[in-house]
Write a protein that holds these residues in place. Structure first.
Motif, PDB file in Angstrom:
ATOM      1  N   ASP A 170      -0.105   2.294 -10.325  1.00  0.00           N
ATOM      2  CA  ASP A 170       0.793   3.267  -9.732  1.00  0.00           C
ATOM      3  C   ASP A 170       0.943   4.440 -10.703  1.00  0.00           C
ATOM      4  O   ASP A 170       1.594   4.307 -11.732  1.00  0.00           O
ATOM      5  CB  ASP A 170       2.149   2.624  -9.446  1.00  0.00           C
ATOM      6  CG  ASP A 170       3.082   3.546  -8.675  1.00  0.00           C
ATOM      7  OD1 ASP A 170       2.602   4.572  -8.150  1.00  0.00           O
ATOM      8  OD2 ASP A 170       4.294   3.237  -8.608  1.00  0.00           O
ATOM      9  N   PRO A 172      -2.382   5.146  -7.968  1.00  0.00           N
ATOM     10  CA  PRO A 172      -3.680   4.494  -7.853  1.00  0.00           C
ATOM     11  C   PRO A 172      -4.711   5.106  -8.808  1.00  0.00           C
ATOM     12  O   PRO A 172      -4.654   6.291  -9.128  1.00  0.00           O
ATOM     13  CB  PRO A 172      -4.061   4.751  -6.388  1.00  0.00           C
ATOM     14  CG  PRO A 172      -2.746   4.922  -5.692  1.00  0.00           C
ATOM     15  CD  PRO A 172      -1.865   5.623  -6.676  1.00  0.00           C
ATOM     16  N   LEU A 191       0.841  -1.187   0.000  1.00  0.00           N
ATOM     17  CA  LEU A 191       0.000   0.000   0.000  1.00  0.00           C
ATOM     18  C   LEU A 191       0.884   1.247   0.000  1.00  0.00           C
ATOM     19  O   LEU A 191       2.034   1.203   0.442  1.00  0.00           O
ATOM     20  CB  LEU A 191      -0.912   0.000   1.233  1.00  0.00           C
ATOM     21  CG  LEU A 191      -1.923  -1.145   1.304  1.00  0.00           C
ATOM     22  CD1 LEU A 191      -2.626  -1.148   2.650  1.00  0.00           C
ATOM     23  CD2 LEU A 191      -2.941  -1.046   0.177  1.00  0.00           C
ATOM     24  N   GLU A 212      -1.357  -3.905 -11.078  1.00  0.00           N
ATOM     25  CA  GLU A 212      -0.943  -2.953 -10.058  1.00  0.00           C
ATOM     26  C   GLU A 212      -1.017  -1.539 -10.637  1.00  0.00           C
ATOM     27  O   GLU A 212      -0.525  -1.268 -11.738  1.00  0.00           O
ATOM     28  CB  GLU A 212       0.455  -3.283  -9.566  1.00  0.00           C
ATOM     29  CG  GLU A 212       0.526  -4.654  -8.876  1.00  0.00           C
ATOM     30  CD  GLU A 212       1.814  -4.866  -8.111  1.00  0.00           C
ATOM     31  OE1 GLU A 212       1.919  -4.349  -6.986  1.00  0.00           O
ATOM     32  OE2 GLU A 212       2.703  -5.532  -8.667  1.00  0.00           O
ATOM     33  N   TYR A 251      -8.022  -0.496  -1.788  1.00  0.00           N
ATOM     34  CA  TYR A 251      -8.342   0.887  -2.143  1.00  0.00           C
ATOM     35  C   TYR A 251      -8.302   1.743  -0.881  1.00  0.00           C
ATOM     36  O   TYR A 251      -8.249   1.229   0.249  1.00  0.00           O
ATOM     37  CB  TYR A 251      -9.733   0.959  -2.792  1.00  0.00           C
ATOM     38  CG  TYR A 251     -10.822   0.779  -1.768  1.00  0.00           C
ATOM     39  CD1 TYR A 251     -11.434   1.880  -1.171  1.00  0.00           C
ATOM     40  CD2 TYR A 251     -11.198  -0.493  -1.334  1.00  0.00           C
ATOM     41  CE1 TYR A 251     -12.399   1.715  -0.183  1.00  0.00           C
ATOM     42  CE2 TYR A 251     -12.155  -0.657  -0.347  1.00  0.00           C
ATOM     43  CZ  TYR A 251     -12.746   0.444   0.225  1.00  0.00           C
ATOM     44  OH  TYR A 251     -13.682   0.276   1.212  1.00  0.00           O
ATOM     45  N   VAL A 258      -5.668   0.543  -5.642  1.00  0.00           N
ATOM     46  CA  VAL A 258      -4.235   0.269  -5.709  1.00  0.00           C
ATOM     47  C   VAL A 258      -3.907  -0.842  -6.703  1.00  0.00           C
ATOM     48  O   VAL A 258      -2.888  -0.792  -7.403  1.00  0.00           O
ATOM     49  CB  VAL A 258      -3.707  -0.101  -4.316  1.00  0.00           C
ATOM     50  CG1 VAL A 258      -2.220  -0.436  -4.353  1.00  0.00           C
ATOM     51  CG2 VAL A 258      -3.958   1.041  -3.339  1.00  0.00           C
TER      52      VAL A 258
END
Length: 420
Positions: free
Chosen positions: A265, A267, A142, A263, A307, A223
């Motif tokens: 990144d 988010p 996270l 994933e 999330y 996320v």
């Protein structure tokens, strides 16, 4: 909470040496997972012996420390041949001596959960694990300052599912490393989306789709995302419809067995007023009908992802009032009236809710989805309330009559809905 189903071959244990105080970038490798360094987290572990030619669902209960936990990341490993290892939160504050059916059990050791962890124990949230062999865990890493809160002394359920296709018993080992942070370092509480469409069916020797929509009641940042289906699943698609009507694909795969983890990144932001739409497509070569269930002989349709900030309505597919708000979209041509009639006949013809009932939903035309879904949600609620006693009895017609009366407003609205 429901949860869930899976199949692969058991042969060996996983492996990977992970830095003890940080979530690793992989969950499968060369050696078993070492516990976190002292003070950096905890390891939850289940070892099992799986008999030859059997499918095994195991559970084990653990209690978090008196000060509680703030989870900032996880690593997960489990034996080849397993399809999931999950960690659930329960409302218990001490280890029960009996399960929810009143059966005495040594819950601190591995025990049978053939009907599913949620059938044997009260569960109110998923706290991580992995639905895919060799992938990173659901709560792998996270953002800084973001964590999942587990209250002091909470009891957790760890659940595994394996299939041994060999001719000898096999020893398997599942491990979840939970990496933690001090409570004072927490800036934003996170949650775990576990969008689960149980309204599905796959016909014998046929194809089918299961589609469900859920509202986004407040802004959240997601996320990562991953799907979950069983062996009939041929494709999974998730889309986000923004408040302005713009629709964006956010996840897609044709792999039921090892679905990828996407994933994100940075988010991905889900804006308030958006709609999350998931669709599972199935193809069956089996001569029997298939519905939702935990076993590899059943099917599932799930979208999973951590999330923040935490919003229970978002996690549970509820509206801002806390009422269930899932919309199931059929792919047939049946009108509202035809669908209501079909649902009524299904309730009279099968104990509980099964293939025939779900088939009615999927035969409905897309234009009546909102009204039909409101009726289905009403049936689900009333079966556990006003009509509970009558629906648990042997008179199926009595159950159907009670639901028709209790859901009269929704029944009429669905009858008035047309496909034109």
């Amino acid at each position: 909470m429901k949860s869930n189903k899976y199949i692969v071959f058991i042969a060996a244990l996983l492996a990977t040496a992970c830095t003890p105080d940080e979530p690793s970038t992989q969950s499968a490798g060369k050696s078993l997972l070492d516990p976190p360094a002292e003070g950096a987290g905890l390891q939850y572990r289940m070892t099992s012996t799986i008999a030859s030619g059997t499918e095994s669902y195991g559970c084990q209960l653990f209690q978090v420390p008196p000060e509680g936990l703030v989870i900032r990341g996880q690593d997960v490993v489990f034996g080849l041949g397993g399809h999931h290892v999950l960690l659930y939160r329960t409302p218990y504050k001490e280890i029960p001596s009996h399960d929810e059916q009143g059966i005495a059990v040594d819950a601190l050791t591995e025990h049978d959960c053939s009907q599913g962890a949620t059938a044997r124990w009260k569960v109110d949230a998923v706290l991580g694990g992995s639905e895919s062999f060799g992938s990173v865990g659901m709560l792998h890493r996270l953002p800084d300052g973001v964590g999942v809160i587990v209250e002091p002394s909470t009891v957790l359920v760890m659940s595994t599912h394996y299939l041994n296709t060999t001719t000898a018993p096999i020893e398997v080992d599942a491990r979840i490393n939970v990496y933690t942070m001090p409570r004072e370092d927490l800036q934003i509480e996170a949650g775990l989306l576990y969008m689960d469409n149980h309204v599905l069916r796959v016909p014998p020797l046929g194809e089918a789709a299961a589609r469900m929509r859920c509202p986004v009641p407040a802004d959240v940042k997601v996320v990562s995302l991953q799907s979950h289906m069983h062996a009939r699943g041929v494709s999974f698609d998730a889309a986000l419809r923004a408040p302005d009507g713009t629709t964006t694909s956010i996840y897609s795969t044709t792999s039921w067995q090892e679905p990828p983890v996407r994933e994100l990144d940075p988010p991905l932001v889900f804006r308030q007023g958006s709609t999350l739409d998931i669709r599972c497509n199935y193809r069956s070569s089996e001569t029997r009908p298939i519905t939702y269930g935990l076993s590899s002989t059943d099917e599932m349709c799930q979208l999973i992802g951590p999330y923040f900030p935490k919003n229970e309505a978002f996690e549970r597919c509820q509206d801002t009032s806390g009422a269930p708000s899932a919309t199931w979209v059929g792919s047939g041509k049946a009108s509202g009236t035809e669908t209501v009639t079909c649902l009524g006949e299904a309730l009279k013809g099968e104990k509980g809710v099964g293939y025939a009932y779900y088939d009615c939903v999927h035969r409905a035309c897309p234009a009546v989805a909102a009204e039909v879904s409101a009726l289905v949600r009403c049936h689900e609620v009333k079966r556990g309330k006003e009509c509970a006693q009558r629906c648990q009895g042997s008179d199926l017609g009595d159950c159907a009559a009670c639901l028709a009366q209790a859901c009269g407003v929704e029944d009429q609205a669905a009858c008035d809905a047309t496909c034109g």
